[in-house]
Design a protein around this motif. Structure first.
Motif, PDB file in Angstrom:
ATOM      1  N   THR A 185       0.832  -1.204   0.000  1.00  0.00           N
ATOM      2  CA  THR A 185       0.000   0.000   0.000  1.00  0.00           C
ATOM      3  C   THR A 185       0.866   1.252   0.000  1.00  0.00           C
ATOM      4  OG1 THR A 185      -1.742  -1.201   1.178  1.00  0.00           O
ATOM      5  CG2 THR A 185      -1.877   1.204   1.199  1.00  0.00           C
ATOM      6  N   ALA A 186       1.955   1.236   0.771  1.00  0.00           N
ATOM      7  CA  ALA A 186       2.867   2.381   0.783  1.00  0.00           C
ATOM      8  C   ALA A 186       3.503   2.584  -0.591  1.00  0.00           C
ATOM      9  CB  ALA A 186       3.941   2.207   1.855  1.00  0.00           C
ATOM     10  N   HIS A 187       3.869   1.485  -1.274  1.00  0.00           N
ATOM     11  CA  HIS A 187       4.409   1.604  -2.634  1.00  0.00           C
ATOM     12  C   HIS A 187       3.363   2.201  -3.574  1.00  0.00           C
ATOM     13  CE1 HIS A 187       8.325  -0.132  -2.108  1.00  0.00           C
ATOM     14  NE2 HIS A 187       7.846  -1.278  -1.660  1.00  0.00           N
ATOM     15  N   ALA A 188       2.111   1.783  -3.423  1.00  0.00           N
ATOM     16  CA  ALA A 188       1.048   2.326  -4.268  1.00  0.00           C
ATOM     17  C   ALA A 188       0.853   3.814  -3.995  1.00  0.00           C
ATOM     18  CB  ALA A 188      -0.258   1.558  -4.031  1.00  0.00           C
ATOM     19  N   LEU A 189       0.863   4.203  -2.718  1.00  0.00           N
ATOM     20  CA  LEU A 189       0.716   5.621  -2.373  1.00  0.00           C
ATOM     21  C   LEU A 189       1.910   6.448  -2.847  1.00  0.00           C
ATOM     22  CD1 LEU A 189      -0.809   5.431   1.209  1.00  0.00           C
ATOM     23  CD2 LEU A 189      -1.863   6.498  -0.793  1.00  0.00           C
ATOM     24  N   ALA A 190       3.080   5.830  -2.963  1.00  0.00           N
ATOM     25  CA  ALA A 190       4.267   6.552  -3.432  1.00  0.00           C
ATOM     26  C   ALA A 190       4.093   7.051  -4.865  1.00  0.00           C
ATOM     27  CB  ALA A 190       5.501   5.672  -3.315  1.00  0.00           C
ATOM     28  N   CYS A 191       3.173   6.441  -5.612  1.00  0.00           N
ATOM     29  CA  CYS A 191       2.900   6.883  -6.982  1.00  0.00           C
ATOM     30  C   CYS A 191       2.039   8.142  -7.022  1.00  0.00           C
ATOM     31  CB  CYS A 191       2.197   5.760  -7.751  1.00  0.00           C
ATOM     32  SG  CYS A 191       3.173   4.255  -7.890  1.00  0.00           S
ATOM     33  N   LEU A 192       1.520   8.535  -5.878  1.00  0.00           N
ATOM     34  CA  LEU A 192       0.629   9.685  -5.788  1.00  0.00           C
ATOM     35  C   LEU A 192       1.290  10.970  -6.241  1.00  0.00           C
ATOM     36  CD1 LEU A 192      -1.562   9.394  -2.714  1.00  0.00           C
ATOM     37  CD2 LEU A 192      -1.549  11.504  -3.933  1.00  0.00           C
ATOM     38  N   HIS A 193       2.531  11.162  -5.856  1.00  0.00           N
ATOM     39  CA  HIS A 193       3.239  12.416  -6.091  1.00  0.00           C
ATOM     40  C   HIS A 193       4.738  12.149  -5.968  1.00  0.00           C
ATOM     41  CE1 HIS A 193       4.666  16.507  -5.264  1.00  0.00           C
ATOM     42  NE2 HIS A 193       3.582  16.894  -5.901  1.00  0.00           N
ATOM     43  N   PRO A 194       5.587  12.901  -6.644  1.00  0.00           N
ATOM     44  CA  PRO A 194       7.032  12.674  -6.518  1.00  0.00           C
ATOM     45  C   PRO A 194       7.554  12.745  -5.077  1.00  0.00           C
ATOM     46  CG  PRO A 194       6.595  14.110  -8.378  1.00  0.00           C
ATOM     47  CD  PRO A 194       5.284  13.906  -7.661  1.00  0.00           C
ATOM     48  N   ARG A 195       6.977  13.585  -4.232  1.00  0.00           N
ATOM     49  CA  ARG A 195       7.434  13.691  -2.839  1.00  0.00           C
ATOM     50  C   ARG A 195       6.893  12.575  -1.952  1.00  0.00           C
ATOM     51  NH1 ARG A 195       5.752  19.123  -3.504  1.00  0.00           N
ATOM     52  NH2 ARG A 195       4.041  18.638  -2.121  1.00  0.00           N
ATOM     53  N   ALA A 196       5.860  11.876  -2.395  1.00  0.00           N
ATOM     54  CA  ALA A 196       5.230  10.842  -1.569  1.00  0.00           C
ATOM     55  C   ALA A 196       6.211   9.726  -1.230  1.00  0.00           C
ATOM     56  CB  ALA A 196       3.997  10.281  -2.268  1.00  0.00           C
ATOM     57  N   GLU A 197       7.124   9.410  -2.142  1.00  0.00           N
ATOM     58  CA  GLU A 197       8.093   8.343  -1.898  1.00  0.00           C
ATOM     59  C   GLU A 197       8.968   8.669  -0.690  1.00  0.00           C
ATOM     60  OE1 GLU A 197      10.743   5.710  -4.849  1.00  0.00           O
ATOM     61  OE2 GLU A 197      11.075   7.867  -5.003  1.00  0.00           O
ATOM     62  N   VAL A 198       9.411   9.919  -0.598  1.00  0.00           N
ATOM     63  CA  VAL A 198      10.250  10.342   0.527  1.00  0.00           C
ATOM     64  C   VAL A 198       9.426  10.420   1.808  1.00  0.00           C
ATOM     65  CG1 VAL A 198      11.669  12.238   1.429  1.00  0.00           C
ATOM     66  CG2 VAL A 198      11.857  11.563  -0.967  1.00  0.00           C
ATOM     67  N   ILE A 199       8.218  10.911   1.708  1.00  0.00           N
ATOM     68  CA  ILE A 199       7.341  11.030   2.880  1.00  0.00           C
ATOM     69  C   ILE A 199       7.059   9.653   3.474  1.00  0.00           C
ATOM     70  CG2 ILE A 199       5.006  11.673   3.623  1.00  0.00           C
ATOM     71  CD1 ILE A 199       5.177  13.937   1.436  1.00  0.00           C
ATOM     72  N   LEU A 200       6.907   8.640   2.640  1.00  0.00           N
ATOM     73  CA  LEU A 200       6.572   7.291   3.094  1.00  0.00           C
ATOM     74  C   LEU A 200       7.786   6.452   3.471  1.00  0.00           C
ATOM     75  CD1 LEU A 200       3.754   6.608   0.521  1.00  0.00           C
ATOM     76  CD2 LEU A 200       3.471   6.767   2.999  1.00  0.00           C
ATOM     77  N   ALA A 201       8.985   6.949   3.271  1.00  0.00           N
ATOM     78  CA  ALA A 201      10.198   6.183   3.594  1.00  0.00           C
ATOM     79  C   ALA A 201      10.222   5.682   5.037  1.00  0.00           C
ATOM     80  CB  ALA A 201      11.442   7.006   3.289  1.00  0.00           C
ATOM     81  N   PRO A 202       9.794   6.487   6.032  1.00  0.00           N
ATOM     82  CA  PRO A 202       9.788   5.964   7.410  1.00  0.00           C
ATOM     83  C   PRO A 202       8.877   4.750   7.594  1.00  0.00           C
ATOM     84  CG  PRO A 202       9.658   8.358   7.429  1.00  0.00           C
ATOM     85  CD  PRO A 202       9.485   7.920   5.992  1.00  0.00           C
ATOM     86  N   VAL A 203       7.842   4.629   6.783  1.00  0.00           N
ATOM     87  CA  VAL A 203       6.961   3.461   6.865  1.00  0.00           C
ATOM     88  C   VAL A 203       7.749   2.205   6.492  1.00  0.00           C
ATOM     89  CG1 VAL A 203       4.908   2.339   5.878  1.00  0.00           C
ATOM     90  CG2 VAL A 203       4.877   4.800   6.387  1.00  0.00           C
ATOM     91  N   HIS A 204       8.521   2.288   5.410  1.00  0.00           N
ATOM     92  CA  HIS A 204       9.317   1.140   4.986  1.00  0.00           C
ATOM     93  C   HIS A 204      10.392   0.805   6.021  1.00  0.00           C
ATOM     94  CE1 HIS A 204       7.462   0.847   1.069  1.00  0.00           C
ATOM     95  NE2 HIS A 204       7.563   2.152   0.947  1.00  0.00           N
ATOM     96  N   ALA A 205      11.011   1.846   6.585  1.00  0.00           N
ATOM     97  CA  ALA A 205      12.041   1.611   7.611  1.00  0.00           C
ATOM     98  C   ALA A 205      11.423   0.970   8.860  1.00  0.00           C
ATOM     99  CB  ALA A 205      12.729   2.925   7.972  1.00  0.00           C
ATOM    100  N   ALA A 206      10.265   1.446   9.269  1.00  0.00           N
ATOM    101  CA  ALA A 206       9.602   0.895  10.457  1.00  0.00           C
ATOM    102  C   ALA A 206       9.197  -0.557  10.228  1.00  0.00           C
ATOM    103  CB  ALA A 206       8.382   1.741  10.817  1.00  0.00           C
ATOM    104  N   LEU A 207       8.697  -0.871   9.047  1.00  0.00           N
ATOM    105  CA  LEU A 207       8.304  -2.252   8.763  1.00  0.00           C
ATOM    106  C   LEU A 207       9.515  -3.173   8.676  1.00  0.00           C
ATOM    107  CD1 LEU A 207       5.423  -1.527   6.280  1.00  0.00           C
ATOM    108  CD2 LEU A 207       5.213  -2.682   8.488  1.00  0.00           C
ATOM    109  N   ALA A 208      10.623  -2.673   8.139  1.00  0.00           N
ATOM    110  CA  ALA A 208      11.848  -3.482   8.111  1.00  0.00           C
ATOM    111  C   ALA A 208      12.310  -3.767   9.541  1.00  0.00           C
ATOM    112  CB  ALA A 208      12.939  -2.754   7.322  1.00  0.00           C
TER     113      ALA A 208
END
Length: 131
Positions: A56-79
């Motif tokens: 879902t975070a990967h899908a939301l990252a397609c929303l806007h160029p900045r969304a990928e950076v904004i969602l990076a903590p989600v990926h780090a937290a899940l890792a």
């Protein structure tokens, strides 16, 4: 603040609604268990839930160029969650899919500052020493 369109692409709204409903049902299934223990969860269920959030975070990252950076903590937290509970790491995605980790983020634990190239400052003598 940027506004999103009122209408989503075909199937996006329905799938997002179904994902939100599924997340609510999952919460209702585990909420009776004490937060102090992992009750109700199995390794497979936890891996599936983490994968759902990652996707879902990967899908939301397609929303806007900045969304990928904004969602990076989600990926780090899940890792980190996967490491803490000895779960398998996230599956790497192939070249036809979005990157497994955000391209534009190095270490999400550090605040990202804009780096400007400036000339180095002259070397200073340490305080309290004579030259």
């Amino acid at each position: 603040m940027e506004q999103l369109p009122t209408l989503a692409a075909p199937g996006v709204g329905e799938r997002a609604d179904a994902a939100a409903d599924a997340a609510c049902h999952l919460y209702d299934a585990v909420a009776p268990w004490s937060s102090a223990r992992t009750g109700g969860w199995s390794r497979t269920a936890a891996e599936d839930a983490a994968e759902t959030i990652e996707t879902t975070a990967h899908a939301l990252a397609c929303l806007h160029p900045r969304a990928e950076v904004i969602l990076a903590p989600v990926h780090a937290a899940l890792a980190d969650l996967r490491r803490q509970f000895a779960l398998a790491p996230a599956d790497p995605l192939d070249a036809d899919e979005v990157p497994a980790t955000p391209r534009s983020v190095g270490n999400p634990r550090r605040t990202r500052w804009v780096r400007v190239v400036t000339p180095p400052l002259p070397r200073q003598q340490p305080s309290g020493t004579a030259s």
